[in-house]
Design a protein around this motif. Sequence first.
Motif, PDB file in Angstrom:
ATOM      1  N   LYS A   1     126.049  -0.218 -33.828  1.00 53.49           N
ATOM      2  CA  LYS A   1     124.602  -0.370 -34.010  1.00 53.49           C
ATOM      3  C   LYS A   1     124.140   0.471 -35.194  1.00 53.49           C
ATOM      4  O   LYS A   1     124.678   1.570 -35.448  1.00 53.49           O
ATOM      5  CB  LYS A   1     123.858   0.057 -32.750  1.00 53.49           C
ATOM      6  CG  LYS A   1     124.047  -0.905 -31.581  1.00 53.49           C
ATOM      7  CD  LYS A   1     123.210  -0.495 -30.381  1.00 53.49           C
ATOM      8  CE  LYS A   1     123.394  -1.502 -29.231  1.00 53.49           C
ATOM      9  NZ  LYS A   1     122.559  -1.144 -28.054  1.00 53.49           N
ATOM     10  N   LEU A   2     123.137  -0.066 -35.885  1.00 51.50           N
ATOM     11  CA  LEU A   2     122.553   0.620 -37.031  1.00 51.50           C
ATOM     12  C   LEU A   2     121.042   0.657 -36.835  1.00 51.50           C
ATOM     13  O   LEU A   2     120.387  -0.390 -36.763  1.00 51.50           O
ATOM     14  CB  LEU A   2     122.900  -0.124 -38.335  1.00 51.50           C
ATOM     15  CG  LEU A   2     122.177   0.302 -39.613  1.00 51.50           C
ATOM     16  CD1 LEU A   2     122.493   1.747 -39.961  1.00 51.50           C
ATOM     17  CD2 LEU A   2     122.562  -0.616 -40.779  1.00 51.50           C
ATOM     18  N   THR A   3     120.478   1.848 -36.688  1.00 52.34           N
ATOM     19  CA  THR A   3     119.029   2.007 -36.495  1.00 52.34           C
ATOM     20  C   THR A   3     118.417   2.542 -37.787  1.00 52.34           C
ATOM     21  O   THR A   3     118.875   3.558 -38.338  1.00 52.34           O
ATOM     22  CB  THR A   3     118.728   2.967 -35.343  1.00 52.34           C
ATOM     23  OG1 THR A   3     119.307   2.442 -34.134  1.00 52.34           O
ATOM     24  CG2 THR A   3     117.227   3.131 -35.160  1.00 52.34           C
ATOM     25  N   VAL A   4     117.383   1.835 -38.269  1.00 52.30           N
ATOM     26  CA  VAL A   4     116.694   2.242 -39.491  1.00 52.30           C
ATOM     27  C   VAL A   4     115.234   2.515 -39.144  1.00 52.30           C
ATOM     28  O   VAL A   4     114.596   1.733 -38.424  1.00 52.30           O
ATOM     29  CB  VAL A   4     116.768   1.137 -40.579  1.00 52.30           C
ATOM     30  CG1 VAL A   4     116.090   1.605 -41.870  1.00 52.30           C
ATOM     31  CG2 VAL A   4     118.219   0.761 -40.851  1.00 52.30           C
ATOM     32  N   SER A   5     114.705   3.643 -39.633  1.00 52.95           N
ATOM     33  CA  SER A   5     113.298   3.986 -39.374  1.00 52.95           C
ATOM     34  C   SER A   5     112.673   4.535 -40.652  1.00 52.95           C
ATOM     35  O   SER A   5     113.377   4.988 -41.572  1.00 52.95           O
ATOM     36  CB  SER A   5     113.181   5.009 -38.248  1.00 52.95           C
ATOM     37  OG  SER A   5     113.825   6.210 -38.615  1.00 52.95           O
ATOM     38  N   TRP A   6     111.344   4.533 -40.704  1.00 55.46           N
ATOM     39  CA  TRP A   6     110.618   5.003 -41.897  1.00 55.46           C
ATOM     40  C   TRP A   6     109.164   5.258 -41.524  1.00 55.46           C
ATOM     41  O   TRP A   6     108.693   4.847 -40.452  1.00 55.46           O
ATOM     42  CB  TRP A   6     110.695   3.970 -43.021  1.00 55.46           C
ATOM     43  CG  TRP A   6     110.180   2.611 -42.599  1.00 55.46           C
ATOM     44  CD1 TRP A   6     108.910   2.151 -42.676  1.00 55.46           C
ATOM     45  CD2 TRP A   6     110.945   1.552 -41.994  1.00 55.46           C
ATOM     46  NE1 TRP A   6     108.822   0.881 -42.167  1.00 55.46           N
ATOM     47  CE2 TRP A   6     110.061   0.482 -41.752  1.00 55.46           C
ATOM     48  CE3 TRP A   6     112.299   1.404 -41.642  1.00 55.46           C
ATOM     49  CZ2 TRP A   6     110.475  -0.713 -41.174  1.00 55.46           C
ATOM     50  CZ3 TRP A   6     112.710   0.213 -41.067  1.00 55.46           C
ATOM     51  CH2 TRP A   6     111.799  -0.825 -40.842  1.00 55.46           C
ATOM     52  N   GLN A   7     108.458   5.948 -42.412  1.00 57.60           N
ATOM     53  CA  GLN A   7     107.024   6.171 -42.261  1.00 57.60           C
ATOM     54  C   GLN A   7     106.264   5.223 -43.192  1.00 57.60           C
ATOM     55  O   GLN A   7     106.799   4.750 -44.196  1.00 57.60           O
ATOM     56  CB  GLN A   7     106.660   7.630 -42.589  1.00 57.60           C
ATOM     57  CG  GLN A   7     107.326   8.642 -41.670  1.00 57.60           C
ATOM     58  CD  GLN A   7     106.922   8.442 -40.220  1.00 57.60           C
ATOM     59  OE1 GLN A   7     105.734   8.285 -39.909  1.00 57.60           O
ATOM     60  NE2 GLN A   7     107.905   8.430 -39.315  1.00 57.60           N
ATOM     61  N   ILE A   8     104.991   4.978 -42.847  1.00 55.62           N
ATOM     62  CA  ILE A   8     104.202   4.032 -43.630  1.00 55.62           C
ATOM     63  C   ILE A   8     103.987   4.554 -45.052  1.00 55.62           C
ATOM     64  O   ILE A   8     104.049   5.770 -45.296  1.00 55.62           O
ATOM     65  CB  ILE A   8     102.825   3.753 -42.979  1.00 55.62           C
ATOM     66  CG1 ILE A   8     101.962   5.040 -42.974  1.00 55.62           C
ATOM     67  CG2 ILE A   8     102.996   3.188 -41.594  1.00 55.62           C
ATOM     68  CD1 ILE A   8     100.525   4.797 -42.551  1.00 55.62           C
ATOM     69  N   PRO A   9     103.727   3.661 -46.042  1.00 53.59           N
ATOM     70  CA  PRO A   9     103.393   4.118 -47.394  1.00 53.59           C
ATOM     71  C   PRO A   9     102.157   5.016 -47.364  1.00 53.59           C
ATOM     72  O   PRO A   9     101.238   4.813 -46.566  1.00 53.59           O
ATOM     73  CB  PRO A   9     103.098   2.820 -48.152  1.00 53.59           C
ATOM     74  CG  PRO A   9     103.789   1.751 -47.377  1.00 53.59           C
ATOM     75  CD  PRO A   9     103.748   2.194 -45.941  1.00 53.59           C
ATOM     76  N   TRP A  10     102.125   5.993 -48.259  1.00 49.18           N
ATOM     77  CA  TRP A  10     101.031   6.960 -48.281  1.00 49.18           C
ATOM     78  C   TRP A  10      99.678   6.286 -48.480  1.00 49.18           C
ATOM     79  O   TRP A  10      98.688   6.649 -47.845  1.00 49.18           O
ATOM     80  CB  TRP A  10     101.280   7.979 -49.399  1.00 49.18           C
ATOM     81  CG  TRP A  10     100.182   8.977 -49.547  1.00 49.18           C
ATOM     82  CD1 TRP A  10      99.977  10.098 -48.800  1.00 49.18           C
ATOM     83  CD2 TRP A  10      99.115   8.931 -50.495  1.00 49.18           C
ATOM     84  NE1 TRP A  10      98.845  10.765 -49.219  1.00 49.18           N
ATOM     85  CE2 TRP A  10      98.303  10.064 -50.271  1.00 49.18           C
ATOM     86  CE3 TRP A  10      98.772   8.052 -51.523  1.00 49.18           C
ATOM     87  CZ2 TRP A  10      97.165  10.330 -51.033  1.00 49.18           C
ATOM     88  CZ3 TRP A  10      97.647   8.316 -52.289  1.00 49.18           C
ATOM     89  CH2 TRP A  10      96.852   9.450 -52.029  1.00 49.18           C
TER      90      TRP A  10
END
Length: 602
Positions: free
Chosen positions: A523-532
């Motif tokens: 499994k590969l989990t990718v996460s990020w925060q919204i653009p500024w």
Amino acid sequence: MRASVAGCRMSVGALVNGLLVSVVAALLWKYSKLSEHAALLEEELHMTQQSQEVSQARIDYHVALQALQEHGTRMVCTGKMHTDRICRFDYLCYSSEAEEFVFFHSNSSVMLPNLGSRRFQPALLDLSSVEDHNTQYFNFLELPAAALKFMPKPVFVPDITLILNRFNPDNLMHVFHDDLLPAYYTMNQYSDLDDEARLVFMEGWSEGPHFDLYRLLSSKQPLLKEQLKNFGKLMCFTKSYVGLSKMTTWYQYGFVQPQGPKANILVSGNEIRQFARALMDKMNITRVEEMEKEGGSGEDEKEKEKKDDYIVVFSRSTTRLILNEAEVIMALAQEFQMRVVTVSLEEQSFPSIVQVISGASMLVSMHGAQLITSLFLPRGAAVVELFPFAVNPEQYTPYKTLASLPGMDIHYISWRNTKEENTVTHPDRPWEQGGIAHLDKEEQDRIQASKEVPRHLCCRNPEWLFRIYQDTLVDIPSFLEVLKEGMKTKPSLKKAKVASTVHPGRVREPKCQTSVQTTNEAKLTVSWQIPWNLKFLKVREVKYEVWIQEQGENTYMPYILPQQNYTFSENIKPFTTYLVWVRCIFNKNLLGPFADVLTCRT
């Protein structure tokens, strides 16, 4: 004794005579030098006066001449290719005798880029905004600065100048699209090309019917190529920019492939409207207030707005006539319950036409250069383009393309005459007005029998000219039907907000985590925060695009996701390295940049 005295007297006399001769010679030499210096001063004064005939700006002629002789010409350009290059010169000269620009070399000269013979493949730059046209190329001759001793004394132009070619100053579409817009934004690009800069047109045309429009770009009178010879055999521009930006053009005229929108349009309606507003200010025109309200208007405001609405019909008096113009005007007035006014380039001043168009709800015209005035329409207006028989609207779209630019907010509708009996042709006119009498009988018959002009290259296709210069009896029922159907798809102006064209920034803090489930499963989990910038915007729809590529492979798996994290298991292999890219998308088509690539090992 007497002989000795006499000899002494003779020696004294000879000495006195010698001294007198020396004094006289010195005086004569000094006088000749003073005369020479006076002549030089007089010549410099004359050349200074000639320079001031070109410009009111004052110049120290001696200093300018010394700078040219010692430092020569200096050139620094932007752009990698001749098609996107603009060059700034110090002391670029022009020989009216040779009709060539001259670069003078000295030990202090600068030439960047120094292309050598590549400067002639095919040119240093385009003088026009029309890309890579062989009549618009710019180059210069080269001479050592020492050659100035043997040349006519230069006349210096102390103004900062923009040197360019007008592409076709007789045609209003070309005037705006090829010349005015590019010149305006080129001048915006360089801070010293301000209202005091002088434009120099080198294409060789006379002023033309629209020269007053060029005068709006600067407080100084533009110079024509033909006028340069009146100021001397050698003119030197103390500081000049050569070439035009092409960023504002949206249409290509069919020199290499059939005409149509440019493949890479870089301008939006916002820049076009800023230019239009600047020109209107120069013409002392106040735009009728545009109805751009965030919310709905009250009933009384709606009623007032409707009462003030009107339609403009462009009237032509010589070619491409609407034969039943009065009937068309009456039909428009009855259908839309608005007053209808006509404007004519032949009978009215251009500023008065712009004043009328800038407040119109609709502009109706036969296909032609006058439709470029649609860029002065208020937001939310409609432009209706009429085409003669056998002319396909989808093949000739400069004004449709203009209206469709993001931020232009103009609704475009086209009507086409499909009834051959409603057209009047002019086969006996000159070829440039659609005449075909110069062609052989077989070709004339073929053209007259044709039901649609095939796609073609610019510019003298006889079938195109024959059809586009027809006069048309507009079929009122089909015309109104097209209008009614077209107006149904007119978008609401309330939806056009600045935020709707803002692109997202990079997603922040992208991360990946991996886990191996079995020897065949991971499994590969990718996460990020919204653009500024997203936290400052109201965006209707936000989604994220994720690309996953196995290292060493050429293909990738793309995903569109609504959330800020996701676990991928399909096609994810254990003990494998993956490259992952993430970016944000606003409203389905506004793409942000990808964040830095993630390297993830399962």
